[in-house]
Design a protein around this motif. Structure first.
Motif, PDB file in Angstrom:
ATOM      1  N   LEU A 194      -3.786  10.707   9.318  1.00 22.77           N
ATOM      2  CA  LEU A 194      -4.445  11.261   8.129  1.00 22.77           C
ATOM      3  C   LEU A 194      -5.937  10.968   8.244  1.00 22.77           C
ATOM      4  N   VAL A 229      -0.274  -1.278  12.778  1.00 15.55           N
ATOM      5  CA  VAL A 229      -1.506  -1.694  13.450  1.00 15.55           C
ATOM      6  C   VAL A 229      -2.329  -0.434  13.748  1.00 15.55           C
ATOM      7  N   ASP A 230      -2.768  -0.244  14.974  1.00 14.81           N
ATOM      8  CA  ASP A 230      -3.593   0.924  15.329  1.00 14.81           C
ATOM      9  C   ASP A 230      -3.673   0.930  16.847  1.00 14.81           C
ATOM     10  N   HIS A 282      -2.533  -1.567  -5.192  1.00 17.40           N
ATOM     11  CA  HIS A 282      -3.674  -2.313  -5.734  1.00 17.40           C
ATOM     12  C   HIS A 282      -4.291  -1.543  -6.885  1.00 17.40           C
ATOM     13  N   TYR A 284     -12.370  -4.361  11.679  1.00 13.54           N
ATOM     14  CA  TYR A 284     -11.071  -3.661  11.619  1.00 13.54           C
ATOM     15  C   TYR A 284     -10.295  -3.878  12.918  1.00 13.54           C
ATOM     16  N   PRO A 341      -0.336   3.630  14.936  1.00 17.23           N
ATOM     17  CA  PRO A 341      -0.608   5.064  14.735  1.00 17.23           C
ATOM     18  C   PRO A 341      -1.911   5.484  15.408  1.00 17.23           C
ATOM     19  N   SER A 355      -3.911   2.103  -7.199  1.00 18.10           N
ATOM     20  CA  SER A 355      -3.265   3.415  -7.425  1.00 18.10           C
ATOM     21  C   SER A 355      -2.034   3.278  -8.326  1.00 18.10           C
ATOM     22  N   ALA A 398      -0.992  -6.061  -6.687  1.00 13.29           N
ATOM     23  CA  ALA A 398      -1.602  -7.322  -6.253  1.00 13.29           C
ATOM     24  C   ALA A 398      -2.787  -7.010  -5.346  1.00 13.29           C
ATOM     25  N   ASP A 399      -3.838  -7.816  -5.512  1.00 13.33           N
ATOM     26  CA  ASP A 399      -5.017  -7.673  -4.646  1.00 13.33           C
ATOM     27  C   ASP A 399      -4.803  -8.530  -3.397  1.00 13.33           C
ATOM     28  N   LEU A 400      -4.639  -7.879  -2.256  1.00 10.58           N
ATOM     29  CA  LEU A 400      -4.311  -8.620  -1.025  1.00 10.58           C
ATOM     30  C   LEU A 400      -5.509  -9.380  -0.469  1.00 10.58           C
ATOM     31  N   SER A 440       1.714  -2.209   5.378  1.00  7.45           N
ATOM     32  CA  SER A 440       0.972  -0.969   5.637  1.00  7.45           C
ATOM     33  C   SER A 440      -0.419  -0.966   5.000  1.00  7.45           C
ATOM     34  N   ALA A 441      -0.605  -1.707   3.895  1.00  7.00           N
ATOM     35  CA  ALA A 441      -1.913  -1.715   3.211  1.00  7.00           C
ATOM     36  C   ALA A 441      -3.008  -2.158   4.175  1.00  7.00           C
ATOM     37  N   ILE A 445       0.344   7.146   3.935  1.00  5.06           N
ATOM     38  CA  ILE A 445       1.458   6.830   4.838  1.00  5.06           C
ATOM     39  C   ILE A 445       2.489   5.919   4.157  1.00  5.06           C
ATOM     40  N   GLY A 446       2.009   4.925   3.411  1.00  7.97           N
ATOM     41  CA  GLY A 446       2.937   4.002   2.740  1.00  7.97           C
ATOM     42  C   GLY A 446       3.882   4.726   1.801  1.00  7.97           C
ATOM     43  N   GLY A 450       0.827  -1.218   0.000  1.00  9.58           N
ATOM     44  CA  GLY A 450       0.000   0.000   0.000  1.00  9.58           C
ATOM     45  C   GLY A 450       0.851   1.255   0.000  1.00  9.58           C
TER      46      GLY A 450
HETATM   47  N1  LIG Z   1      -4.252   7.109   8.548  1.00 11.06           N
HETATM   48  C1  LIG Z   1      -4.235   7.047   9.871  1.00 11.06           C
HETATM   49  O1  LIG Z   1      -4.389   8.068  10.563  1.00 11.06           O
HETATM   50  C2  LIG Z   1      -4.036   5.713  10.554  1.00 11.06           C
HETATM   51  C3  LIG Z   1      -4.447   5.555  11.877  1.00 11.06           C
HETATM   52  C4  LIG Z   1      -4.282   4.314  12.492  1.00 11.06           C
HETATM   53  C5  LIG Z   1      -3.689   3.248  11.808  1.00 11.06           C
HETATM   54  N2  LIG Z   1      -3.310   3.444  10.513  1.00 11.06           N
HETATM   55  C6  LIG Z   1      -2.703   2.304   9.796  1.00 11.06           C
HETATM   56  O2  LIG Z   1      -1.544   2.726   9.106  1.00 11.06           O
HETATM   57  C7  LIG Z   1      -1.459   2.094   7.815  1.00 11.06           C
HETATM   58  C8  LIG Z   1      -1.379   3.155   6.701  1.00 11.06           C
HETATM   59  O3  LIG Z   1      -2.509   4.002   6.830  1.00 11.06           O
HETATM   60  P1  LIG Z   1      -3.142   4.772   5.567  1.00 11.06           P
HETATM   61  O4  LIG Z   1      -4.270   5.589   6.111  1.00 11.06           O
HETATM   62  O5  LIG Z   1      -2.077   5.409   4.774  1.00 11.06           O
HETATM   63  O6  LIG Z   1      -3.714   3.491   4.765  1.00 11.06           O
HETATM   64  P2  LIG Z   1      -4.954   3.418   3.757  1.00 11.06           P
HETATM   65  O7  LIG Z   1      -4.980   4.667   2.954  1.00 11.06           O
HETATM   66  O8  LIG Z   1      -6.187   3.059   4.517  1.00 11.06           O
HETATM   67  O9  LIG Z   1      -4.569   2.151   2.885  1.00 11.06           O
HETATM   68  C9  LIG Z   1      -3.324   2.052   2.239  1.00 11.06           C
HETATM   69  C10 LIG Z   1      -3.446   1.265   0.981  1.00 11.06           C
HETATM   70  O10 LIG Z   1      -3.990  -0.031   1.198  1.00 11.06           O
HETATM   71  C11 LIG Z   1      -4.220  -0.529  -0.103  1.00 11.06           C
HETATM   72  N3  LIG Z   1      -5.281  -1.537  -0.189  1.00 11.06           N
HETATM   73  C12 LIG Z   1      -6.588  -1.439   0.168  1.00 11.06           C
HETATM   74  N4  LIG Z   1      -7.254  -2.553  -0.237  1.00 11.06           N
HETATM   75  C13 LIG Z   1      -6.338  -3.357  -0.865  1.00 11.06           C
HETATM   76  C14 LIG Z   1      -6.390  -4.620  -1.503  1.00 11.06           C
HETATM   77  N5  LIG Z   1      -7.552  -5.314  -1.642  1.00 11.06           N
HETATM   78  N6  LIG Z   1      -5.257  -5.137  -2.028  1.00 11.06           N
HETATM   79  C15 LIG Z   1      -4.099  -4.468  -1.940  1.00 11.06           C
HETATM   80  N7  LIG Z   1      -3.970  -3.257  -1.351  1.00 11.06           N
HETATM   81  C16 LIG Z   1      -5.082  -2.708  -0.826  1.00 11.06           C
HETATM   82  C17 LIG Z   1      -4.640   0.651  -0.986  1.00 11.06           C
HETATM   83  O11 LIG Z   1      -3.804   0.623  -2.156  1.00 11.06           O
HETATM   84  P3  LIG Z   1      -4.273   1.288  -3.562  1.00 11.06           P
HETATM   85  O12 LIG Z   1      -4.450   2.763  -3.257  1.00 11.06           O
HETATM   86  O13 LIG Z   1      -3.154   1.016  -4.498  1.00 11.06           O
HETATM   87  O14 LIG Z   1      -5.563   0.619  -3.973  1.00 11.06           O
HETATM   88  C18 LIG Z   1      -4.365   1.844  -0.074  1.00 11.06           C
HETATM   89  O15 LIG Z   1      -3.776   2.909  -0.742  1.00 11.06           O
HETATM   90  C19 LIG Z   1      -2.694   1.193   7.714  1.00 11.06           C
HETATM   91  O16 LIG Z   1      -2.328  -0.122   8.067  1.00 11.06           O
HETATM   92  C20 LIG Z   1      -3.671   1.778   8.732  1.00 11.06           C
HETATM   93  O17 LIG Z   1      -4.566   0.827   9.256  1.00 11.06           O
HETATM   94  C21 LIG Z   1      -3.469   4.630   9.865  1.00 11.06           C
END
Ligand SMILES: NC(=O)c1ccc[n+]([C@@H]2O[C@H](COP(=O)([O-])OP(=O)(O)OC[C@H]3O[C@@H](n4cnc5c(N)ncnc54)[C@H](OP(=O)(O)O)[C@@H]3O)[C@@H](O)[C@H]2O)c1
Length: 245
Positions: free
Chosen positions: A189, A142-143, A37, A156, A185, A39, A62-64, A91-92, A17-18, A12
């Protein structure tokens, strides 16, 4: 771990974040496999920015939700390109606000497949590439919500709680060659579809009274990558939100 010349897979990693993690690791001298996936364009753009930093980059789609096949496809692609893989960052993720009464079997399966089963089989494929004497690392995103009970976001929360357990078990199973840690985290975001107001509202409940940034997550990942005596840890990067009522 000296990061110069190492190879990392980040799932991801095209956006959010990734993507920040991919650029931060490239700055630290790491060659990167960007998993994505949907993007595609953003993944290619992130690869271009990594190459501008003087590092190698490939993008693998790849579709996870097809976790076992996706894991093999991703790790095989990175080994074919770079000859080895030293760092895996899971991270996905999917993040849906589904309570018990409204969640479907699809919600359950998609969260468990993408957030837990995929990191499990990616870790398995990653560990299978290791030869005696090689060292490596896995970092799972994780979270803070994974570490305490709460209503809502049920599939989740359960998937991320499972990922904490996986982190702790793999730290033992893969020692001493591979260190395994997690970052939890807090508000970093807004979820897709929400704007900055979402984080402003959350800030009131955070002891540090503000949201974090992707840079805070990058700093934590770089700390863990360098922390050679740390394994099996979950590092909260949440402004103390895990202690809020
Ligand atoms: N954002 C926050 O504030 C926050 C808070 C707590 C925890 N976290 C954790 O930190 C990590 C990164 O957060 P984030 O907000 O940047 O993540 P996100 O935007 O929710 O997801 C990251 C990527 O996951 C990929 N994804 C979703 N479904 C998929 C599938 N079926 N197969 C493959 N890839 C898939 C997507 O890739 P594509 O765009 O390529 O489809 C997406 O861009 C995550 O694990 C999240 O749970 C984030």
């Amino acid at each position: 771990m000296n990061l110069e010349g190492k190879v990392a897979v980040i799932t991801g990693a095209a956006v959010r974040i990734g993507r920040s993690l991919a650029l931060a690791l490239a700055e630290a001298g790491v060659d990167i496999c960007i998993h994505y996936h949907s993007s595609k364009q953003e993944a290619e753009q992130t690869c271009a920015e990594i190459r501008q930093r003087g590092r190698k980059a490939i993008a693998v789609s790849a579709d996870l939700s097809d976790s076992c096949n996706a894991a093999a496809l991703i790790i095989n692609a990175v080994v074919a390109e770079f000859g080895r893989v030293d760092i895996l960052i899971n991270s996905a993720s999917v993040f849906e606000n589904k309570s018990l009464l409204i969640s479907t079997e699809f919600d359950w399966d998609s969260h468990l497949d993408i957030n837990l089963k995929a990191p499990y089989f990616l870790s398995q494929q990653f560990a299978k590439t290791f030869h005696p004497g090689q060292t490596g690392q896995i970092i799972n995103l994780v979270d803070w919500r994974a570490l305490r009970a709460g209503a809502g976001h049920l599939p989740y929360r359960i998937s991320k709680a499972g990922l904490v357990t996986l982190t702790e078990c793999l730290a033992l199973e893969l020692a001493p060659e591979i260190r395994v840690n997690a970052i939890a985290p807090g508000a970093i975001l807004p979820p897709p579809g929400q704007d900055a107001k979402y984080l402003d509202k959350r800030a009131a409940q955070i002891p540090l009274k503000r949201a974090g940034s992707p840079q805070d997550i990058c700093d934590a990942v770089l700390y863990l990558l360098h922390a050679d005596f740390v394994t099996g840890e979950v590092l909260n990067v949440s402004g103390g939100e895990q202690f809020s009522s």
